[in-house]
Scaffold this motif. Structure first.
Motif, short mmCIF file in Angstrom:
data_model
loop_
_atom_site.label_atom_id
_atom_site.label_comp_id
_atom_site.label_asym_id
_atom_site.label_seq_id
_atom_site.Cartn_x
_atom_site.Cartn_y
_atom_site.Cartn_z
N VAL A 103 -38.24 5.85 -48.05
CA VAL A 103 -38.66 4.56 -48.60
C VAL A 103 -39.02 4.77 -50.07
O VAL A 103 -39.19 5.90 -50.53
N GLN A 163 -42.93 -2.73 -49.18
CA GLN A 163 -43.19 -1.66 -48.23
C GLN A 163 -44.24 -2.05 -47.20
O GLN A 163 -44.16 -1.64 -46.04
N GLN A 190 -41.79 3.49 -53.07
CA GLN A 190 -43.07 2.82 -53.22
C GLN A 190 -42.87 1.48 -53.93
O GLN A 190 -42.17 1.40 -54.92
N MET A 238 -35.31 -0.82 -48.84
CA MET A 238 -36.10 -1.38 -47.75
C MET A 238 -35.19 -2.04 -46.71
O MET A 238 -35.43 -1.96 -45.51
#
Length: 237
Positions: free
Chosen positions: A192, A198, A194, A168
């Motif tokens: 990205v 996020q 999960q 991130m």
């Protein structure tokens, strides 16, 4: 998703899905000097149709199919585009960009490590967060970027929450870079994972782009938590 992809003017795009997946499975036995985990990894590689197809097409890795399938869905790799690929090594995404955007495109790959030359791609070595990086990029592109790509991932620590926060952070820095170099209306694609952080990143991206969607290509491994954030319609600052 369609296996044929979209068509560009002047010719059709090659399929982004391997054909003939039903071949014989290769079994790898453990041997002296090879752990069970390394044997499983090798067996998975040998039986992965995307690995096999990447070798067949001369791509520098199976990840090339990820950007191809993202493009099949969102039609981002357009003729004569200016594109930057952050963390481009080994170069598979750049190869697909050249293939789909044609000779009129300006494609720049940026990476900390040296990357073997790719026909049709300008390769810059360095840290894209250095103060002079946006200026270097715009000079290489001969203007602002239409599309910023990032398939970057930090080295895995084995701790999912830590790895999530690391990636991130990378996406946020890539977004800051995109904010400096994108043309109004431009697009941003980033890998990205999960997880909880996020949602905060998503809020930030939505302040800068008109549309933000998430997409998991078929070529992403089923057991992987990776997805791709696809942001389009960059808002002029």
């Amino acid at each position: 998703m369609s296996t044929s992809g979209k068509s560009n003017k002047g010719g059709s795009r090659p399929s982004s899905n391997p054909s003939g997946r039903g071949g014989l499975k290769v079994r790898v036995k453990t041997a002296r000097g090879r752990s069970n985990s390394s044997a499983r990894w090798l067996q998975r590689q040998l039986n992965d149709p995307y690995v096999q197809e990447a070798k067949k097409r001369g791509y520098r890795g199976r990840a090339a199919f990820k950007i191809a399938q993202i493009d099949d869905k969102f039609n981002l790799l357009k003729k004569n585009s200016r594109i930057v690929d952050l963390g481009c090594a080994p170069g598979g995404w750049c190869q697909v960009a050249v293939e789909r955007c044609g000779p009129g495109a300006r494609i720049v790959g940026f990476d900390l490590q040296e990357v073997e030359p790719i026909a049709g791609v300008i390769l810059l070595q360095g840290d894209f967060m250095e103060d002079d990086a946006p200026a270097r990029l715009k000079e290489a592109l001969n203007g602002p970027a239409d599309l910023v790509l990032s398939d970057m991932a930090a080295a895995a620590s084995g701790h999912p929450q830590t790895d999530h926060l690391k990636i991130m952070g990378l996406v946020e820095t890539a977004l800051m870079f995109a904010d400096e170099v994108l043309v109004p209306g431009g697009s941003f694609v980033a890998k990205v994972l999960q997880g909880g952080a996020q949602s905060e990143l998503l809020k930030l991206v939505k302040t800068k782009f008109k549309s933000v969607k998430h997409f998991k290509p078929d070529s992403s491994r089923k057991d992987s938590s990776e997805m791709f954030m696809v942001a389009t319609g960059f808002k002029e600052n």
